[in-house]
Motif scaffolding. Structure first.
Motif, PDB file in Angstrom:
ATOM      1  N   ILE A 144       0.870  -1.150   0.084  1.00 35.05           N
ATOM      2  CA  ILE A 144      -0.100  -0.082   0.253  1.00 35.05           C
ATOM      3  C   ILE A 144       1.022   0.999   0.215  1.00 35.05           C
ATOM      4  CG2 ILE A 144      -1.571   1.564   2.161  1.00 35.05           C
ATOM      5  CD1 ILE A 144      -3.330  -0.691   2.154  1.00 35.05           C
ATOM      6  N   ARG A 148       0.614   3.796  -2.998  1.00 32.80           N
ATOM      7  CA  ARG A 148      -0.424   4.859  -2.426  1.00 32.80           C
ATOM      8  C   ARG A 148      -0.447   6.588  -3.555  1.00 32.80           C
ATOM      9  NH1 ARG A 148       0.227   7.764   3.175  1.00 32.80           N
ATOM     10  NH2 ARG A 148      -1.512   9.114   2.749  1.00 32.80           N
ATOM     11  N   TRP A 171      -2.012   3.530  -8.902  1.00 32.99           N
ATOM     12  CA  TRP A 171      -1.654   2.748  -9.332  1.00 32.99           C
ATOM     13  C   TRP A 171      -2.847   1.439  -9.160  1.00 32.99           C
ATOM     14  CZ3 TRP A 171       2.298   1.404 -12.388  1.00 32.99           C
ATOM     15  CH2 TRP A 171       2.817   2.488 -13.230  1.00 32.99           C
ATOM     16  N   LEU A 172      -3.272   1.506  -7.890  1.00 29.65           N
ATOM     17  CA  LEU A 172      -4.394   1.161  -7.808  1.00 29.65           C
ATOM     18  C   LEU A 172      -6.131   1.704  -7.891  1.00 29.65           C
ATOM     19  CD1 LEU A 172      -3.099  -0.035  -3.797  1.00 29.65           C
ATOM     20  CD2 LEU A 172      -3.131  -1.605  -5.851  1.00 29.65           C
ATOM     21  N   PHE A 255      -7.562  -8.554   0.354  1.00 27.40           N
ATOM     22  CA  PHE A 255      -8.727  -8.043   1.519  1.00 27.40           C
ATOM     23  C   PHE A 255      -7.908  -6.734   1.431  1.00 27.40           C
ATOM     24  CE2 PHE A 255      -9.201  -6.547   5.517  1.00 27.40           C
ATOM     25  CZ  PHE A 255     -10.889  -6.653   5.674  1.00 27.40           C
ATOM     26  N   VAL A 256      -6.173  -6.585   2.059  1.00 23.62           N
ATOM     27  CA  VAL A 256      -5.560  -5.285   2.470  1.00 23.62           C
ATOM     28  C   VAL A 256      -4.623  -4.059   1.152  1.00 23.62           C
ATOM     29  CG1 VAL A 256      -3.787  -4.630   3.388  1.00 23.62           C
ATOM     30  CG2 VAL A 256      -4.696  -6.359   4.495  1.00 23.62           C
ATOM     31  N   LEU A 257      -4.906  -4.637   0.208  1.00 29.62           N
ATOM     32  CA  LEU A 257      -4.706  -4.255  -1.005  1.00 29.62           C
ATOM     33  C   LEU A 257      -5.355  -3.058  -1.697  1.00 29.62           C
ATOM     34  CD1 LEU A 257      -1.264  -3.059  -1.827  1.00 29.62           C
ATOM     35  CD2 LEU A 257      -1.246  -4.868  -3.525  1.00 29.62           C
ATOM     36  N   THR A 258      -5.868  -3.981  -1.530  1.00 27.15           N
ATOM     37  CA  THR A 258      -7.362  -3.460  -3.017  1.00 27.15           C
ATOM     38  C   THR A 258      -9.640  -4.258  -2.270  1.00 27.15           C
ATOM     39  OG1 THR A 258      -7.700  -5.335  -3.774  1.00 27.15           O
ATOM     40  CG2 THR A 258      -6.032  -4.276  -5.454  1.00 27.15           C
ATOM     41  N   ASN A 259      -9.187  -4.194  -1.612  1.00 30.57           N
ATOM     42  CA  ASN A 259     -10.169  -4.870  -1.118  1.00 30.57           C
ATOM     43  C   ASN A 259     -11.239  -5.120  -1.838  1.00 30.57           C
ATOM     44  OD1 ASN A 259     -11.441  -5.397   1.899  1.00 30.57           O
ATOM     45  ND2 ASN A 259     -12.984  -3.273   0.449  1.00 30.57           N
ATOM     46  N   PRO A 262     -10.938  -1.723  -7.819  1.00 27.44           N
ATOM     47  CA  PRO A 262     -11.639  -0.347  -8.135  1.00 27.44           C
ATOM     48  C   PRO A 262     -13.230  -1.213  -8.474  1.00 27.44           C
ATOM     49  CG  PRO A 262     -10.894   0.273  -9.345  1.00 27.44           C
ATOM     50  CD  PRO A 262      -9.944  -0.789  -8.969  1.00 27.44           C
TER      51      PRO A 262
ATOM     52  N   LYS B 191     -12.127   4.922  -2.309  1.00 26.50           N
ATOM     53  CA  LYS B 191     -11.547   2.951  -2.722  1.00 26.50           C
ATOM     54  C   LYS B 191     -12.909   1.901  -2.596  1.00 26.50           C
ATOM     55  CE  LYS B 191      -7.781   0.409  -1.333  1.00 26.50           C
ATOM     56  NZ  LYS B 191      -6.313   0.279  -0.477  1.00 26.50           N
ATOM     57  N   ILE B 192     -13.579   2.797  -1.167  1.00 30.31           N
ATOM     58  CA  ILE B 192     -14.389   1.224  -0.887  1.00 30.31           C
ATOM     59  C   ILE B 192     -15.984   1.925  -0.284  1.00 30.31           C
ATOM     60  CG2 ILE B 192     -14.718  -0.040   1.345  1.00 30.31           C
ATOM     61  CD1 ILE B 192     -11.551  -0.152   1.461  1.00 30.31           C
ATOM     62  N   GLN B 247      -9.285   7.643 -11.396  1.00 32.24           N
ATOM     63  CA  GLN B 247      -8.029   6.874 -11.452  1.00 32.24           C
ATOM     64  C   GLN B 247      -7.653   7.112  -9.892  1.00 32.24           C
ATOM     65  OE1 GLN B 247      -5.529   5.809 -14.232  1.00 32.24           O
ATOM     66  NE2 GLN B 247      -4.397   3.961 -12.528  1.00 32.24           N
ATOM     67  N   LEU B 250      -9.959   6.781  -7.277  1.00 33.01           N
ATOM     68  CA  LEU B 250     -10.466   5.268  -6.341  1.00 33.01           C
ATOM     69  C   LEU B 250      -9.457   4.490  -6.343  1.00 33.01           C
ATOM     70  CD1 LEU B 250     -12.330   3.963 -10.105  1.00 33.01           C
ATOM     71  CD2 LEU B 250     -13.647   4.393  -7.892  1.00 33.01           C
ATOM     72  N   ALA B 251      -7.861   5.109  -6.450  1.00 36.28           N
ATOM     73  CA  ALA B 251      -7.247   4.213  -5.177  1.00 36.28           C
ATOM     74  C   ALA B 251      -6.686   4.867  -4.049  1.00 36.28           C
ATOM     75  CB  ALA B 251      -6.120   4.800  -6.290  1.00 36.28           C
ATOM     76  N   ASP B 256      -5.730   7.932   2.510  1.00 37.51           N
ATOM     77  CA  ASP B 256      -4.991   8.751   1.477  1.00 37.51           C
ATOM     78  C   ASP B 256      -5.688  10.860   1.269  1.00 37.51           C
ATOM     79  OD1 ASP B 256      -4.035   6.210   1.478  1.00 37.51           O
ATOM     80  OD2 ASP B 256      -5.186   6.035   0.023  1.00 37.51           O
ATOM     81  N   GLN B 397     -19.011   3.547  -7.707  1.00 38.26           N
ATOM     82  CA  GLN B 397     -18.349   3.470  -8.126  1.00 38.26           C
ATOM     83  C   GLN B 397     -17.856   3.854  -9.249  1.00 38.26           C
ATOM     84  OE1 GLN B 397     -15.584   0.313  -6.087  1.00 38.26           O
ATOM     85  NE2 GLN B 397     -14.499   1.592  -4.535  1.00 38.26           N
TER      86      GLN B 397
END
Lengths: 313, 423
Positions: A144, A148, A171-172, A255-259, A262, B191-192, B247, B250-251, B256, B397
Motif C-alpha cells: 500500500i 500510494r 496504481w490501485l 483484502f488489504v491492498l485493494t479490498n 476498484p 476506494k471503499i 483513478q 478510486l485508489a 490518504d 464507484q
C-alpha cells in the motif's frame, strides 16, 4: 510405558524371563490403527466435519440471522448465472496464472544466478526467502505504501526522482493497473519458495556434469539453459504446484491492498466467498462459492499429487 | 407490647426497610458483546470501571468479538454459536433490525419511560433508536457526517474568511483554489465507501430526511427523481473541477485523502466522519478550531439545509442474557451524567444532554451545534441491507469514474435491480 510392536515384544520376552505371565501382544494393524486414531480424529474434526457442513449449508439460503430455507442446488445455479461471480472466475484465473508464472520464473532465474556463487549469495537468498515468511496482510500494507497515489507513494516518488514523473499514477485506481499491482505484490511474497526449491535442485546436479560441460567449452548461459534448468525442473515443479494453490486461495493481500476494487476488478473467488459469507452473511451462497473454489483447488492438486506419488513405493 | 418488644419491633421494621432497597438492586454479571478497538474500546473499559464503582454488586464482563473487515460477521458468528450476552454494541440500524427480526433483542420502551430517558435523549434520538415501533437500547456516541473538514488558513489564500455556506459558493471556490496551487479542492476517497458520503448528504439536502427513510425501507425506488437530482449535483461538482482524476479517487482510502488535506496541503475539503478529529489531534498534532475546522454541508435551497446525517454507536439489550436488570442499569448509566461524562471526556460527542457541552473542543462543539439545527438521520449506508449497500457503493464507484448526466439513470437502475431482491 511400552507401546508399539517392538515394545510389546520386549515386554513379553522380559516377562517370560522373569517368570511372569506375558502381556498380550499388540498386532501390527492394531498398533497402526491406535497410532493413527488421534490424527484421524483431529483431521475429521478440523477438516472433514467442516467440509461436510459447508456442503450441507451450500444447499440452504441463509440471510443474516434469519431463518434458513432449503433451496437445493439453487445457490450453484445462481452462482453460474451471477455476472459478478463469473467475473471473479476470470480474475482468479488471471491472478493465479500471473502470480505463479511471475514468482516461479523469477525465483527459478535467481536460483540459477545464485548457483554460480552459492556461498556469496547466502545472505541474498535468505533475504528473498524471508518474504515467504511475511504474512500476506503485512505484505499488503507494505505494498500500500509503495502504490500510494500521489508523490507520497514510494513507486511514484521513485519515478519522479529518476525523471519518469509522467509514468506516475494511482496504481490501485484502475481495474487493470490494480490487478497488475496485486499480481506483483503477491509474487513478491511468493518468490522465495521457488528460489529455495530450485536452488536446492541445482545443488543436486553432480559437479562432474557441470565440469564436463565447461571442459567441452560450454558458456555459462549454455550451462544454465541446457544443464542447470532442465535438471532443476523437479524443484520448480513443486514450487509451481505450491504457488498455484496459494494464489488460487489468496485472500489477505487482496483484502488489504485493494479490498477487491476498484468496482470489484480485483475480486477473486476467495474474496467473493468472504464478502458473501462474512460481509453480507449469505452463508449458503458463500458456501457454494467455497465448494466451487475447493473443486478448482482439487483439479489442480489431484493430478499434481498423483504425478508426485506415481513413483513412490 | 412492652418497651423492649416495641424496640425490637421497630428495629425489625427499620432493618426490613433498609434491606429491601439493597435486595432490589441488581447484582451479578452483565455480559456485553464488544467488537470495538482503540479509543472506542478504551471508553467502554472506562464506562465499565465507573459503573462497577457505582454499583459494586454488578460486574461488566466484556465478550470480545475479533474479526477483520465488517464487524457484523463476527457478531453474527458469536450469536449463532450460542453466545448469551445481555448487551450488544451496534452501529448499524439495518443490523439492529436483523437482530430484532431474529428475536434476539429486548424491547426497552417501558424502561425508557420508567427511567425517564426522554429528559436526556431528545425525540430525535429516540426515533433513531426505534425499529418497527420498538426501542431496543440507547445511543451513547454519535458523529456528525454532513461536515466538511478543511484548513481555514488554506481557504484564506483565496480570500475566504469563512466556509462557504451555499452550494454555488462552495463549487465556486474550486477554480480559485486550483489557481492558488491546490491540486484537488475536494479530496474524494472512493476506494471503499467514502465516495457515498457526498451522495448521501446531497440526497439529504435535496429530499430531506423522508427520502432517506423511504429509500432505506425501499418504499421508493432508487430511480426516484430526488436521487437523480442528487446525482446531478454530484456530477455538477465533478464537472466544476472538484477532484483529482477518477483513478486517484478510486485508489484513495479516506486516510490518504485526509493526509492530502492536512499534511500535504494539496487538497482542501474532505467529507468524512468525526474520527478525523481524533486523527488530526493525535496523528497530525493539529489544534482543533485553529489549524483545522468543520464546515456545515452547503445549502442548496430546497428546504432541507439544516438537516444532518450522523452515525451512532448504541448499546442494545438482548433477550438472550441472564441479567436484564443489570443490563438496564448499565443503559441508564450511559444516558446519565456520569457515564455520558466519561464518554465526552474521551473526546466523543454524546447524544445525552446530561453532558456539559463546554467539555467539547471547538470542532466537536460545532458538530453538536449543526446537529441541533435540524432533523437528523443515520447515514444511508448503515441503513441498507448488506447485499444492497455493497452494490450501491460499487455502482457509485462506476459513476464517479464517469460522472456524466448519461450515467445517472443506468447507475440508479443498477442499484434498483439489486434493491428489488434485497428486502
Amino acid at each position: 510405558m511400552n507401546s508399539g510392536i517392538s515394545g510389546a515384544a520386549m515386554t513379553s520376552a522380559g516377562a517370560m524371563a522373569a517368570g511372569r505371565k506375558p502381556r498380550r501382544q499388540v498386532s501390527q494393524p492394531m498398533a497402526a490403527f491406535a497410532l493413527l486414531t488421534p490424527v484421524v480424529l483431529l483431521f475429521g474434526l478440523s477438516v472433514i466435519y467442516p467440509l461436510f457442513e459447508t456442503i450441507r449449508i451450500s444447499f440452504w439460503q441463509i440471510r443474516g440471522l434469519g431463518k434458513p430455507s432449503y433451496v437445493g442446488i439453487d445457490n450453484y445455479v445462481r452462482l453460474f448465472t451471477d455476472p459478478t461471480f463469473l467475473g471473479t472466475l476470470w480474475t482468479t484465473l488471471i491472478f493465479t496464472l500471473g502470480v505463479t508464472i511471475l514468482s516461479v520464473s523469477i525465483g527459478w532465474f535467481l536460483a540459477m544466478l545464485c548457483a554460480f556463487a552459492p556461498k556469496q549469495t547466502a545472505v541474498f537468498r535468505l533475504m528473498i526467502f524471508a518474504t515467504f515468511g511475511i504474512s500476506e496482510a503485512v505484505a499488503g500494507y507494505i505494498w500500500i505504501g509503495i502504490f500510494r497515489p500521489g508523490e507520497s507513494g514510494l513507486l511514484n516518488g521513485m519515478l519522479i526522482a529518476v525523471g519518469l514523473g509522467d509514468w506516475s499514477q494511482a496504481w490501485l485506481g484502475s481495474g487493470t493497473s490494480a490487478l497488475v499491482a496485486l499480481i506483483v505484490a503477491a509474487s513478491w511474497s511468493a518468490v522465495g519458495l521457488p528460489l529455495l526449491l530450485s536452488f536446492a535442485a541445482v545443488q543436486t546436479i553432480p559437479r562432474t556434469v557441470l565440469e564436463a560441460a565447461q571442459m567441452d567449452g560450454a558458456k555459462p548461459l549454455a550451462v544454465v539453459w541446457y544443464i542447470m534448468m532442465p535438471l532443476s525442473t523437479a524443484g520448480a515443479r513443486v514450487a509451481i504446484f505450491i504457488n498455484l494453490l496459494s494464489a488460487l486461495r489468496a485472500f489477505d493481500i487482496i483484502f488489504v491492498l485493494t479490498n477487491g476494487g476498484p468496482a470489484r476488478a480485483t475480486e477473486t473467488v476467495g474474496f467473493f466467498m468472504y464478502r458473501e459469507s462474512m460481509t453480507q452473511f449469505n452463508l449458503g451462497y458463500g458456501a457454494a462459492a467455497t465448494i466451487v473454489l475447493l473443486v478448482a483447488v482439487l483439479i489442480v492438486a489431484i493430478p499434481a499429487i498423483a504425478q508426485r506419488t506415481k513413483g513412490a513405493k | 407490647m412492652n418497651g423492649l418488644g416495641r424496640i425490637v419491633g421497630a428495629l425489625g421494621v427499620v432493618m426490613t426497610m433498609a434491606w429491601q432497597p439493597a435486595s432490589a438492586q441488581p447484582t451479578g454479571e452483565v455480559e456485553i458483546l464488544n467488537w470495538l478497538g482503540g479509543a472506542d474500546a478504551a471508553v467502554i473499559n472506562e464506562l465499565a470501571k465507573g459503573f462497577e464503582a457505582k454499583y459494586p454488586g454488578v460486574t461488566i464482563k466484556q465478550v470480545p468479538v475479533t474479526t477483520s473487515g465488517d464487524q457484523r460477521g463476527g457478531i453474527r458468528t458469536a450469536l449463532l454459536g450460542g453466545q448469551k450476552v445481555d448487551l450488544i454494541i451496534s452501529a448499524w440500524p439495518a443490523f439492529r433490525k436483523e437482530l430484532a427480526d431474529a428475536g434476539m433483542l429486548r424491547d426497552v420502551s417501558s424502561v425508557w419511560t420508567e427511567k425517564n430517558w426522554d429528559k436526556l435523549l431528545s425525540p430525535t434520538w429516540r426515533a433513531l433508536s426505534t425499529t418497527d415501533g420498538a426501542v431496543y437500547g440507547v445511543p451513547y456516541i454519535f458523529g456528525y457526517r454532513s461536515g466538511i473538514w478543511h484548513v481555514p488558513a488554506d481557504l484564506q489564500k483565496i480570500g475566504l474568511q469563512a466556509f462557504p455556506a451555499d452550494w454555488n459558493g462552495f463549487t465556486g471556490t474550486f477554480e480559485p483554489l486550483r489557481k492558488a496551487g491546490f491540486a484537488e479542492p475536494v479530496a474524494l476517497p472512493g476506494k471503499i465507501y467514502a465516495h457515498g458520503e457526498w451522495f448521501e448528504s446531497l440526497l439529504l439536502r435535496v429530499g430531506g430526511p423522508e427520502v432517506i427513510d423511504d429509500l432505506a425501507a425501499h418504499k421508493i425506488k432508487w430511480t426516484d427523481e430526488r436521487l437523480v437530482k442528487a446525482l446531478q449535483f454530484y456530477s455538477d461538482m465533478m464537472a466544476k473541477g472538484c477532484c483529482a482524476s477518477a483513478q486517484t479517487i478510486l485508489a484513495s482510502h479516506w486516510d490518504d485523502a485526509a493526509d492530502r488535506v492536512f499534511v500535504d496541503r494539496t487538497a482542501n475539503y474532505l467529507l468524512i466522519g468525526m474520527w478525523i478529529n481524533a486523527r488530526a489531534r493525535s496523528q497530525y498534532h493539529l489544534v482543533p478550531g485553529k489549524d483545522y475546522a468543520l464546515g456545515k454541508f452547503p445549502a442548496i435551497g430546497l428546504g432541507h439545509d439544516n438537516d444532518s446525517l450522523v452515525d451512532s454507536k448504541e448499546v442494545l439489550a438482548t433477550s438472550l442474557g441472564a441479567n436484564p436488570e443489570g443490563a438496564d442499569l448499565f443503559l441508564d448509566y450511559l444516558v446519565n451524567g456520569e457515564g455520558a461524562g466519561i464518554i465526552a471526556k474521551a473526546g466523543f460527542t454524546v447524544p445525552s444532554s446530561a453532558v456539559d457541552v463546554s467539555a467539547y473542543d471547538p470542532v466537536a462543539a460545532s458538530s453538536v451545534d449543526y446537529v441541533k439545527e435540524g432533523q437528523v438521520r443515520f447515514v444511508l449506508g448503515d441503513m441498507l441491507p448488506g447485499q444492497l449497500v455493497d452494490e450501491y457503493r460499487v455502482a457509485l464507484q462506476k459513476f464517479v469514474a464517469n460522472p456524466v448526466e448519461a450515467q445517472i439513470m443506468p447507475t440508479l437502475e443498477q442499484i434498483e435491480a439489486v434493491a428489488a431482491q434485497s428486502y
